[in-house]
Enzyme design. Structure first.
Site, PDB file in Angstrom:
ATOM      1  N   LYS A  70      93.672  -5.551   6.702  1.00 50.16           N
ATOM      2  CA  LYS A  70      93.576  -5.195   8.120  1.00 50.16           C
ATOM      3  C   LYS A  70      94.234  -6.358   8.861  1.00 50.16           C
ATOM      4  O   LYS A  70      93.684  -7.458   8.935  1.00 50.16           O
ATOM      5  CB  LYS A  70      92.097  -5.024   8.496  1.00 50.16           C
ATOM      6  CG  LYS A  70      91.823  -4.448   9.879  1.00 50.16           C
ATOM      7  CD  LYS A  70      91.932  -5.506  10.925  1.00 50.16           C
ATOM      8  CE  LYS A  70      91.440  -5.086  12.290  1.00 50.16           C
ATOM      9  NZ  LYS A  70      92.046  -5.895  13.349  1.00 50.16           N
ATOM     10  N   GLY A 110      86.665 -15.274  10.541  1.00 52.76           N
ATOM     11  CA  GLY A 110      86.721 -15.026  11.980  1.00 52.76           C
ATOM     12  C   GLY A 110      85.453 -15.485  12.664  1.00 52.76           C
ATOM     13  O   GLY A 110      84.816 -16.457  12.255  1.00 52.76           O
ATOM     14  N   GLY A 165      81.790 -11.034  15.106  1.00 55.82           N
ATOM     15  CA  GLY A 165      82.559 -10.015  14.386  1.00 55.82           C
ATOM     16  C   GLY A 165      82.146  -9.965  12.925  1.00 55.82           C
ATOM     17  O   GLY A 165      81.937  -8.880  12.357  1.00 55.82           O
ATOM     18  N   GLY A 166      82.020 -11.130  12.323  1.00 57.86           N
ATOM     19  CA  GLY A 166      81.656 -11.206  10.905  1.00 57.86           C
ATOM     20  C   GLY A 166      80.281 -10.625  10.643  1.00 57.86           C
ATOM     21  O   GLY A 166      80.068  -9.876   9.692  1.00 57.86           O
ATOM     22  N   GLU A 220      83.642 -15.738   6.272  1.00 60.93           N
ATOM     23  CA  GLU A 220      83.577 -17.140   6.669  1.00 60.93           C
ATOM     24  C   GLU A 220      83.488 -17.128   8.187  1.00 60.93           C
ATOM     25  O   GLU A 220      84.413 -16.679   8.858  1.00 60.93           O
ATOM     26  CB  GLU A 220      84.843 -17.847   6.187  1.00 60.93           C
ATOM     27  CG  GLU A 220      84.796 -19.327   6.422  1.00 60.93           C
ATOM     28  CD  GLU A 220      86.190 -19.905   6.409  1.00 60.93           C
ATOM     29  OE1 GLU A 220      86.960 -19.606   5.489  1.00 60.93           O
ATOM     30  OE2 GLU A 220      86.495 -20.642   7.359  1.00 60.93           O
ATOM     31  N   CYS A 243      88.591 -23.997  10.948  1.00 61.86           N
ATOM     32  CA  CYS A 243      87.165 -23.795  10.663  1.00 61.86           C
ATOM     33  C   CYS A 243      86.514 -25.092  10.212  1.00 61.86           C
ATOM     34  O   CYS A 243      85.292 -25.233  10.254  1.00 61.86           O
ATOM     35  CB  CYS A 243      87.008 -22.714   9.604  1.00 61.86           C
ATOM     36  SG  CYS A 243      88.181 -22.893   8.280  1.00 61.86           S
ATOM     37  N   GLU A 251      79.552 -23.645  17.153  1.00 60.19           N
ATOM     38  CA  GLU A 251      80.958 -24.021  16.980  1.00 60.19           C
ATOM     39  C   GLU A 251      81.735 -23.731  18.267  1.00 60.19           C
ATOM     40  O   GLU A 251      81.591 -22.662  18.866  1.00 60.19           O
ATOM     41  CB  GLU A 251      81.570 -23.183  15.846  1.00 60.19           C
ATOM     42  CG  GLU A 251      83.061 -23.441  15.641  1.00 60.19           C
ATOM     43  CD  GLU A 251      83.740 -22.417  14.720  1.00 60.19           C
ATOM     44  OE1 GLU A 251      84.523 -22.825  13.866  1.00 60.19           O
ATOM     45  OE2 GLU A 251      83.479 -21.206  14.871  1.00 60.19           O
TER      46      GLU A 251
END
Ligand code: NAP
Length: 500
Positions: A177, A234, A238-239, A258, A295, A384
């Site tokens: 995707k 991401g 969303g994750g 992640e 990240c 974060e």
């Protein structure tokens, strides 16, 4: 050349809905519709057995061919990615080398059977009270997988990135995707993979590229009944949403996400005393790399207050003042960064930079200072911030530093800045930090993730959704494998690697 189409079952297909890319002079990108998502899942399933049945040698050749094809399109890929992401040329050339290097690393890995972690219990027909059967174990590919391209690594964590390379190496068909932030780069790399499929005579749905929004294409893919695992890099929101969908399916599947990490850096007293300036300067350098969109960005530096900490602070501020505005990956990421920096500025002392630059999508670093007590008491400060924002945290003593470590959420990395005289404090922190993170570092900085067999890039939740798994390094292949035992089977029925 970019066509703005999706690669579905070996054909480049358009659709009614398009995304217009301002970065690529109005180039249109077809957004896959529900029928195309369905077709991609079915094709990935149809070709899975044929691809899983290819020899390891054939797959190794295929992975190397993908790397070669990416290099053929190298200049066009770099030029396109520069326009789409704002990342500089040198970084993108380096990332391309890392991407092709990963493909070759997995090619080499599967030429040996070690990654299959095979076991054999020889039959004991005379064992009392019962005989033992012949038992052999190997690992088989898990099935068709979906990989979400990451915004911050248009090559190394996207179309032919680590998850795609490891899944193809394992023998899984892959649907990527694409991330809307670099649809053109995704397509060019997709073209390289399509060329390699043809050259190596692989099944046509071995790899497919589907572009479109997360809400339609992303959700549709993870809910497709034929998909067996998902890789993602991401945001936390969303994750987590996709993780929940994977576990709510009739047939739940693993979701390797992640999500986020603040990558704490513990600056121990003797190291701060002897080389605070060096640590501060190094921290600033790590913080601003790639506009802080890593990240593994070291978002907090924790130290005991005092004159040495003041010197470290001054060095960090001085180094950050030298940094020119940097372009961020997307308008959305830029907006999220400036709003996070503003919310920090409302809560705590800003000591260097304000984060805001004059040009659209450009940002400056931002540095804040707070006491350990305040930081621990305020969850808003513990999230974060995706960008070059750091917090310097001052402790009243080493006990407070230990308390802060105990209270941390799961992290990708934890770093110790230490001298030999700090060893006993470091030893006391180790069991805590080991529990909190996937990678521990001493006297370096966490940005720059080596692609190597001993690399772990993951960590306890919320750093990742599966604490046992890495997205970088050879161990990543285990995401896409499942153990199967063969009990008493005649040799003719066994997988090749299990035959005598
Ligand atoms: P993102 O918003 O999580 O998007 C990543 C991918 O997931 C995109 O393809 C997106 O599609 C899809 N998606 C997001 N939410 C979804 C949902 N609820 N349902 C289905 N699909 C969904 O991440 P991003 O666009 O890369 O950047 C946004 C933020 O993510 C950054 O500001 C940063 O905080 C974080 N981030 C973290 C890392 C990391 O390494 N930890 C890396 C990159 C970004 P759409 O584009 O259509 O939404």
């Amino acid at each position: 050349m970019i066509y703005g189409k999706n690669l579905i079952d070996g054909a480049w297909m358009g659709s009614d809905e398009v995304l217009v890319s301002a970065d690529l002079d109005g180039q249109e990108f077809a957004q896959a519709d529900a029928g195309q998502v369905e077709a991609a899942g079915l094709a990935a399933r149809r070709d899975f057995r044929a691809y899983a049945g290819t020899t390891r040698a054939a797959r190794a050749t295929f992975l190397r061919k993908i790397a070669d094809e990416i290099d053929v399109l190298g200049d066009e890929i770099t030029a396109t990615a520069m326009k789409e992401t704002g990342l500089p040329e040198a970084r993108l050339i380096g990332e391309r080398g890392r991407t092709t290097g990963q493909l070759k690393m997995f090619a080499e890995l599967i030429e040996d059977t070690k990654y299959l972690d095979m076991r054999h219990d020889v039959a004991l027909p005379d064992r009392q009270p019962l005989p033992r059967p012949d038992l052999r174990l190997t690992h088989r590919p898990i099935g068709p997988v979906v990989v979400f391209g990451a915004s911050n690594f248009p090559l190394a964590f996207s179309t032919a990135g680590g998850d795609t390379a490891s899944a193809l190496a394992a023998g899984c068909t892959v649907i990527v995707k694409g991330h809307g932030a670099h649809a053109g780069t995704a397509e060019l790399v997709g073209q390289a993979i399509a060329n390699a499929i043809e050259a190596c005579d692989m099944p046509r749905a071995t790899f497919q590229l589907v572009q479109g929004s997360g809400q339609s294409v992303g959700k549709g893919l993870v809910q497709h009944p034929e998909i067996r695992a998902v890789g993602f890099t991401g945001s936390f929101g969303g994750g987590r949403a996709l993780f929940d969908l994977c576990h709510q399916r009739d047939l739940p599947i693993p979701f390797y996400g992640e999500l986020g990490s603040i990558n704490p850096m513990f600056c121990l007293p003797n190291a701060v005393e002897s080389r605070g300036v060096e640590i501060g300067t190094g921290w600033a350098g790590s913080l601003v790399l790639g506009a802080g969109q890593f990240c593994t960005n070291p978002g907090i530096a924790v130290m005991v207050k005092g004159a040495a900490a003041d010197a470290l602070e001054t060095a960090t501020v001085t180094a950050l003042q030298e940094v020119a505005p940097q372009k961020m990956l997307t308008d959305g990421i830029h907006a999220a960064y400036t709003s996070a920096v503003q919310s920090f500025a409302d809560l705590i002392e800003e000591i260097g930079g304000c984060g805001v630059a004059d040009a659209p999508r450009y940002a400056l670093p931002a540095l804040f200072k707070v006491t350990a007590r305040e930081w621990m008491a305020n969850p808003q400060l513990q999230h974060e911030v995706f960008g070059a924002s750091g917090i310097l945290i001052l402790c009243n003593g080493v006990a407070e530093m230990q308390a802060l470590a105990e209270g941390l959420e799961g992290q990708l990395t934890c770093t110790l800045q230490m001298d030999e005289a700090d060893t006993s404090l470091a030893q006391a922190l180790m069991p805590v930090l080991e529990e909190k993170s996937g990678r521990l570092l001493a006297n370096s900085f966490p940005t720059g993730v080596e692609v190597a067999s001993a690399m772990m890039h993951g960590g306890p939740y919320p750093a990742s959704t599966d604490v046992r798994s890495t997205s970088v390094g050879t161990l990543a292949i285990s995401r896409w494998l499942r153990p199967v035992s063969y009990q008493g089977l005649p040799e003719t029925l066994l997988p090749e690697e299990l035959k005598q």
